[in-house]
Design a protein around this motif. Structure first.
Motif, PDB file in Angstrom:
ATOM      1  N   GLN A  69      19.580  52.876  60.310  1.00 42.90           N
ATOM      2  CA  GLN A  69      18.763  52.065  61.203  1.00 42.90           C
ATOM      3  C   GLN A  69      17.879  51.100  60.437  1.00 42.90           C
ATOM      4  OE1 GLN A  69      16.614  54.387  64.076  1.00 42.90           O
ATOM      5  NE2 GLN A  69      18.472  55.215  64.992  1.00 42.90           N
ATOM      6  N   SER A 123      20.898  45.764  60.901  1.00 38.46           N
ATOM      7  CA  SER A 123      20.099  45.153  61.972  1.00 38.46           C
ATOM      8  C   SER A 123      20.697  45.478  63.341  1.00 38.46           C
ATOM      9  CB  SER A 123      20.029  43.643  61.784  1.00 38.46           C
ATOM     10  OG  SER A 123      21.290  43.056  62.054  1.00 38.46           O
ATOM     11  N   HIS A 124      19.854  45.383  64.348  1.00 41.52           N
ATOM     12  CA  HIS A 124      20.296  45.643  65.718  1.00 41.52           C
ATOM     13  C   HIS A 124      21.349  44.622  66.143  1.00 41.52           C
ATOM     14  CE1 HIS A 124      20.103  47.004  69.842  1.00 41.52           C
ATOM     15  NE2 HIS A 124      19.920  45.746  70.228  1.00 41.52           N
ATOM     16  N   ASN A 125      21.171  43.384  65.746  1.00 40.89           N
ATOM     17  CA  ASN A 125      22.141  42.342  66.105  1.00 40.89           C
ATOM     18  C   ASN A 125      23.509  42.609  65.489  1.00 40.89           C
ATOM     19  OD1 ASN A 125      20.262  40.977  67.645  1.00 40.89           O
ATOM     20  ND2 ASN A 125      19.617  39.660  65.956  1.00 40.89           N
ATOM     21  N   ALA A 126      23.536  43.071  64.246  1.00 39.50           N
ATOM     22  CA  ALA A 126      24.818  43.373  63.595  1.00 39.50           C
ATOM     23  C   ALA A 126      25.519  44.536  64.293  1.00 39.50           C
ATOM     24  CB  ALA A 126      24.597  43.692  62.122  1.00 39.50           C
ATOM     25  N   ALA A 160      25.112  45.403  67.485  1.00 42.60           N
ATOM     26  CA  ALA A 160      25.555  44.920  68.794  1.00 42.60           C
ATOM     27  C   ALA A 160      26.796  44.043  68.654  1.00 42.60           C
ATOM     28  CB  ALA A 160      24.437  44.156  69.475  1.00 42.60           C
ATOM     29  N   LYS A 161      26.842  43.253  67.594  1.00 43.44           N
ATOM     30  CA  LYS A 161      28.004  42.385  67.375  1.00 43.44           C
ATOM     31  C   LYS A 161      29.250  43.214  67.067  1.00 43.44           C
ATOM     32  CE  LYS A 161      29.640  38.709  64.355  1.00 43.44           C
ATOM     33  NZ  LYS A 161      29.345  37.939  63.147  1.00 43.44           N
ATOM     34  N   THR A 162      29.098  44.264  66.267  1.00 44.88           N
ATOM     35  CA  THR A 162      30.245  45.081  65.856  1.00 44.88           C
ATOM     36  C   THR A 162      30.685  46.034  66.958  1.00 44.88           C
ATOM     37  OG1 THR A 162      29.448  44.986  63.581  1.00 44.88           O
ATOM     38  CG2 THR A 162      31.085  46.662  64.086  1.00 44.88           C
ATOM     39  N   GLY A 180      29.441  46.067  70.292  1.00 44.15           N
ATOM     40  CA  GLY A 180      29.142  45.667  71.654  1.00 44.15           C
ATOM     41  C   GLY A 180      30.284  45.057  72.436  1.00 44.15           C
ATOM     42  N   SER A 221      36.582  46.664  68.581  1.00 42.99           N
ATOM     43  CA  SER A 221      35.248  47.237  68.769  1.00 42.99           C
ATOM     44  C   SER A 221      35.325  48.658  69.326  1.00 42.99           C
ATOM     45  CB  SER A 221      34.420  46.372  69.710  1.00 42.99           C
ATOM     46  OG  SER A 221      34.165  45.118  69.133  1.00 42.99           O
TER      47      SER A 221
END
Length: 81
Positions: free
Chosen positions: A36, A40-43, A45-47, A49, A55
């Motif tokens: 964590q 990052s949260h964005n990475a 979510a991208k992977t 999400g 995915s």
């Protein structure tokens, strides 16, 4: 004297089981915290999400150890009489 011996054995067994369960929990929470902090949260979510097969496969493979963890046998200490 038999009662004290039984209490001592019960305490030893309880401590042994606590130790066998506690250190993997600490290790797991430590690794989770490291992930964590590093990812990052964005990475994430991208992977994870998306709804595409890549995915979904990746998320399934990452979740598989967590799903199988409860199936591992608990440590058992059979009393030796």
């Amino acid at each position: 004297m038999q009662v004290l011996n039984s209490i001592g054995q019960a305490l030893f067994t309880s401590f042994s089981m606590l130790w066998e369960i506690l250190w993997p929990l600490i290790l797991g929470f430590t690794l989770s915290g490291i992930v964590q902090a590093v990812v990052s949260h964005n990475a994430m979510a991208k992977t994870l999400g998306g709804d595409d097969p890549k995915s979904l496969t990746f998320a399934t493979l990452l979740a598989l150890p967590q799903a199988l963890a409860p199936m591992q046998p608990l440590p058992s200490r059979a009393p030796s009489f």
